[in-house]
Design a protein around this motif. Sequence first.
Motif, PDB file in Angstrom:
ATOM      1  N   GLN A 103     116.437  51.131  97.151  1.00 47.92           N
ATOM      2  CA  GLN A 103     116.128  49.823  96.201  1.00 47.92           C
ATOM      3  C   GLN A 103     116.408  50.152  94.155  1.00 47.92           C
ATOM      4  O   GLN A 103     115.896  51.889  94.978  1.00 47.92           O
ATOM      5  N   ALA A 104     116.879  50.030  93.581  1.00 47.84           N
ATOM      6  CA  ALA A 104     117.618  49.791  92.495  1.00 47.84           C
ATOM      7  C   ALA A 104     116.371  49.857  91.673  1.00 47.84           C
ATOM      8  O   ALA A 104     115.324  49.397  91.983  1.00 47.84           O
ATOM      9  N   VAL A 105     115.879  51.120  91.711  1.00 44.27           N
ATOM     10  CA  VAL A 105     114.892  51.709  90.710  1.00 44.27           C
ATOM     11  C   VAL A 105     115.111  51.999  88.780  1.00 44.27           C
ATOM     12  O   VAL A 105     115.782  52.451  88.217  1.00 44.27           O
ATOM     13  N   SER A 106     114.081  51.693  88.339  1.00 44.50           N
ATOM     14  CA  SER A 106     114.014  51.546  86.614  1.00 44.50           C
ATOM     15  C   SER A 106     114.579  53.074  86.296  1.00 44.50           C
ATOM     16  O   SER A 106     113.892  54.099  86.874  1.00 44.50           O
ATOM     17  N   VAL A 107     115.248  53.255  85.626  1.00 46.41           N
ATOM     18  CA  VAL A 107     116.221  54.674  85.165  1.00 46.41           C
ATOM     19  C   VAL A 107     114.987  55.305  83.682  1.00 46.41           C
ATOM     20  O   VAL A 107     115.143  55.940  82.938  1.00 46.41           O
ATOM     21  N   VAL A 108     114.339  54.226  82.708  1.00 47.50           N
ATOM     22  CA  VAL A 108     112.871  54.545  82.370  1.00 47.50           C
ATOM     23  C   VAL A 108     112.008  55.230  82.565  1.00 47.50           C
ATOM     24  O   VAL A 108     111.617  55.288  83.840  1.00 47.50           O
ATOM     25  N   ASP A 109     112.268  57.041  82.340  1.00 50.17           N
ATOM     26  CA  ASP A 109     111.568  58.268  82.447  1.00 50.17           C
ATOM     27  C   ASP A 109     109.665  57.338  81.808  1.00 50.17           C
ATOM     28  O   ASP A 109     109.656  57.724  80.903  1.00 50.17           O
ATOM     29  N   PHE A 110     108.952  56.671  82.466  1.00 50.63           N
ATOM     30  CA  PHE A 110     107.663  57.001  82.180  1.00 50.63           C
ATOM     31  C   PHE A 110     106.622  57.537  81.598  1.00 50.63           C
ATOM     32  O   PHE A 110     105.274  57.505  80.586  1.00 50.63           O
ATOM     33  N   ALA A 111     106.936  58.670  82.001  1.00 52.54           N
ATOM     34  CA  ALA A 111     106.371  59.829  81.636  1.00 52.54           C
ATOM     35  C   ALA A 111     106.337  60.124  80.229  1.00 52.54           C
ATOM     36  O   ALA A 111     105.359  60.400  79.397  1.00 52.54           O
ATOM     37  N   ALA A 112     107.584  59.990  79.446  1.00 50.82           N
ATOM     38  CA  ALA A 112     107.714  60.460  78.085  1.00 50.82           C
ATOM     39  C   ALA A 112     109.155  58.650  77.892  1.00 50.82           C
ATOM     40  O   ALA A 112     110.184  59.775  77.729  1.00 50.82           O
ATOM     41  N   PRO A 113     109.012  57.877  77.622  1.00 49.36           N
ATOM     42  CA  PRO A 113     110.022  56.653  77.856  1.00 49.36           C
ATOM     43  C   PRO A 113     110.687  56.754  76.628  1.00 49.36           C
ATOM     44  O   PRO A 113     109.803  57.904  75.213  1.00 49.36           O
ATOM     45  N   ASP A 114     112.424  56.921  76.542  1.00 48.89           N
ATOM     46  CA  ASP A 114     113.038  56.792  75.424  1.00 48.89           C
ATOM     47  C   ASP A 114     113.123  55.156  74.378  1.00 48.89           C
ATOM     48  O   ASP A 114     114.005  54.935  75.313  1.00 48.89           O
ATOM     49  N   PHE A 115     112.155  54.912  74.149  1.00 46.27           N
ATOM     50  CA  PHE A 115     112.372  53.643  73.788  1.00 46.27           C
ATOM     51  C   PHE A 115     113.541  53.389  72.709  1.00 46.27           C
ATOM     52  O   PHE A 115     114.289  51.750  71.870  1.00 46.27           O
ATOM     53  N   GLU A 116     114.375  54.478  72.305  1.00 45.24           N
ATOM     54  CA  GLU A 116     115.364  54.227  70.889  1.00 45.24           C
ATOM     55  C   GLU A 116     116.657  53.962  72.523  1.00 45.24           C
ATOM     56  O   GLU A 116     117.194  53.451  72.061  1.00 45.24           O
ATOM     57  N   ARG A 117     116.550  54.743  73.360  1.00 44.35           N
ATOM     58  CA  ARG A 117     117.914  54.077  74.299  1.00 44.35           C
ATOM     59  C   ARG A 117     117.896  52.639  75.413  1.00 44.35           C
ATOM     60  O   ARG A 117     117.590  52.267  75.428  1.00 44.35           O
ATOM     61  N   TYR A 118     116.498  52.981  75.397  1.00 42.67           N
ATOM     62  CA  TYR A 118     115.538  51.133  76.362  1.00 42.67           C
ATOM     63  C   TYR A 118     115.034  50.749  75.131  1.00 42.67           C
ATOM     64  O   TYR A 118     113.247  50.624  75.586  1.00 42.67           O
ATOM     65  N   PRO A 119     115.296  50.178  74.333  1.00 37.69           N
ATOM     66  CA  PRO A 119     114.145  49.074  73.307  1.00 37.69           C
ATOM     67  C   PRO A 119     113.685  48.271  73.873  1.00 37.69           C
ATOM     68  O   PRO A 119     111.897  47.880  73.709  1.00 37.69           O
ATOM     69  N   ARG A 120     114.190  47.492  75.001  1.00 32.45           N
ATOM     70  CA  ARG A 120     113.401  46.382  75.875  1.00 32.45           C
ATOM     71  C   ARG A 120     111.727  46.685  76.736  1.00 32.45           C
ATOM     72  O   ARG A 120     111.193  46.020  77.247  1.00 32.45           O
ATOM     73  N   PHE A 121     112.093  47.916  76.970  1.00 30.76           N
ATOM     74  CA  PHE A 121     111.158  48.194  77.555  1.00 30.76           C
ATOM     75  C   PHE A 121     109.653  47.675  77.355  1.00 30.76           C
ATOM     76  O   PHE A 121     108.508  47.747  77.929  1.00 30.76           O
ATOM     77  N   ARG A 122     109.475  48.513  76.117  1.00 35.92           N
ATOM     78  CA  ARG A 122     108.380  48.378  75.755  1.00 35.92           C
ATOM     79  C   ARG A 122     108.016  45.869  75.663  1.00 35.92           C
ATOM     80  O   ARG A 122     106.799  46.210  76.061  1.00 35.92           O
ATOM     81  N   GLU A 123     108.747  45.516  75.895  1.00 36.18           N
ATOM     82  CA  GLU A 123     108.782  43.883  75.916  1.00 36.18           C
ATOM     83  C   GLU A 123     108.441  43.987  77.883  1.00 36.18           C
ATOM     84  O   GLU A 123     107.178  43.057  78.204  1.00 36.18           O
ATOM     85  N   ALA A 124     108.531  45.040  78.068  1.00 37.82           N
ATOM     86  CA  ALA A 124     107.931  45.165  79.959  1.00 37.82           C
ATOM     87  C   ALA A 124     106.526  45.410  79.738  1.00 37.82           C
ATOM     88  O   ALA A 124     105.805  45.512  80.592  1.00 37.82           O
ATOM     89  N   LEU A 125     106.569  46.322  78.828  1.00 35.17           N
ATOM     90  CA  LEU A 125     104.646  46.961  79.145  1.00 35.17           C
ATOM     91  C   LEU A 125     103.508  45.400  78.078  1.00 35.17           C
ATOM     92  O   LEU A 125     102.756  46.212  78.727  1.00 35.17           O
ATOM     93  N   ALA A 126     104.026  45.587  78.194  1.00 34.02           N
ATOM     94  CA  ALA A 126     103.251  43.937  77.314  1.00 34.02           C
ATOM     95  C   ALA A 126     103.185  43.155  78.354  1.00 34.02           C
ATOM     96  O   ALA A 126     102.137  42.242  78.474  1.00 34.02           O
ATOM     97  N   CYS A 127     103.695  42.852  79.262  1.00 36.41           N
ATOM     98  CA  CYS A 127     104.070  42.057  80.422  1.00 36.41           C
ATOM     99  C   CYS A 127     103.144  43.557  82.004  1.00 36.41           C
ATOM    100  O   CYS A 127     102.844  42.418  82.978  1.00 36.41           O
ATOM    101  N   GLY A 128     102.560  43.930  81.641  1.00 33.78           N
ATOM    102  CA  GLY A 128     102.543  45.145  82.719  1.00 33.78           C
ATOM    103  C   GLY A 128     101.022  44.958  82.886  1.00 33.78           C
ATOM    104  O   GLY A 128     100.169  44.804  82.446  1.00 33.78           O
ATOM    105  N   GLN A 129     100.863  45.539  84.193  1.00 34.60           N
ATOM    106  CA  GLN A 129      99.183  45.585  84.963  1.00 34.60           C
ATOM    107  C   GLN A 129      98.963  47.028  85.835  1.00 34.60           C
ATOM    108  O   GLN A 129      99.984  47.575  85.618  1.00 34.60           O
ATOM    109  N   SER A 130      98.319  47.405  85.463  1.00 31.24           N
ATOM    110  CA  SER A 130      98.147  49.215  85.796  1.00 31.24           C
ATOM    111  C   SER A 130      96.496  48.871  86.386  1.00 31.24           C
ATOM    112  O   SER A 130      95.337  48.404  86.010  1.00 31.24           O
TER     113      SER A 130
END
Length: 343
Positions: free
Chosen positions: A203-230
């Motif tokens: 399956q397609a996977v997220s290209v964001v490195d969750f260990a060190a997310p690059d928010f300049e390259r992937y700014p919308r990832f912050r919106e995903a984090l606001a909806c995440g559960q762990s």
Amino acid sequence: MSGRVEVAGNIRVIEDCLPDALPLDELLASGQPAVLKGIARGWGLVQGGLESMQTAMAYLRGFYNGRPVQYSYGGPEVAGRPFYNDDFTDLNCEVRRGGLDQVLDEIAAHAGDAHPPTYYMASLPIDGCLPGFRAANDLDFAAHGVQAPPSIWIGNRVTASCHYDAPDNIACCTVGRRRFTLFPPEQIANLYPGPLEPTPGGQAVSVVDFAAPDFERYPRFREALACGQSALLEPGDAVFIPSMWWHHVQALDAFNVLVNYWWSSSPAYIPTPMHAVYHALWTIRDRPEREKQAWRNVFEHYVFGPGERAGEHLPEAARNVLGPMDETLARQIRAMLIGKLNR
């Protein structure tokens, strides 16, 4: 700029779960992720793993029938993350075949390494390679009339990059701890999926490195984090992952084993919708915007609206593909599509 991932919420926890009293109806009705606390705590493999890595490995060897298995191997530079090369045209791991006992030996040999090679055996059908295992290590899906043959996942400190699966899923943490981070399906764009092919696991996977997310390259990832559960799963815990929910899975110990169950509420004669995605990429995506909007209305009418709406004004005998889907109609549609695509 980079930083560590911190999601907004925790996956809800259901206490006092038993493997022969699986709360399947409640899980499906909720449509939300849930941790089934301790549901597999009494399994033989879980108990072996709590004793030692060696005991857990010996337990698995006791069921292994010698069939070759497929696994991913990567050098220490992979750092436990089967992923892409720098330009996303190939993968950073190679696929190997060998014996399960050999893979276990190699994992054990590197268990103390600060930077071990990556070993990842993914989705191995248990009934085919570990006959008898389920007698003391299983959830009672049969009581619900559900066919969900289990698979086993074996490796060291491996991270499965964030992805979704079409079926519903219950994943049981049996040896070692795992952290699951989940996102609802509507977060797909904010997770920056990689290529549809090739993929590290189908399956397609997220290209964001969750260990060190690059928010300049992937700014919308912050919106995903606001909806995440762990949730951090201990050995014996399980997590219910609803269909199409994105999940990022980190194995946290030198030896980790997971057993999972996939199942679908749709009958077998209904194929994966990914076929339709590829067809729509080919036939719709690059049309003029006004045409795309018109086709959006067509899909809403025939596909995404109530199933009976498109044909309800027609006599039943005239509905054909607009009527309820069954195995006969599915075969007719398949034959029609093959005929049209081969012209």
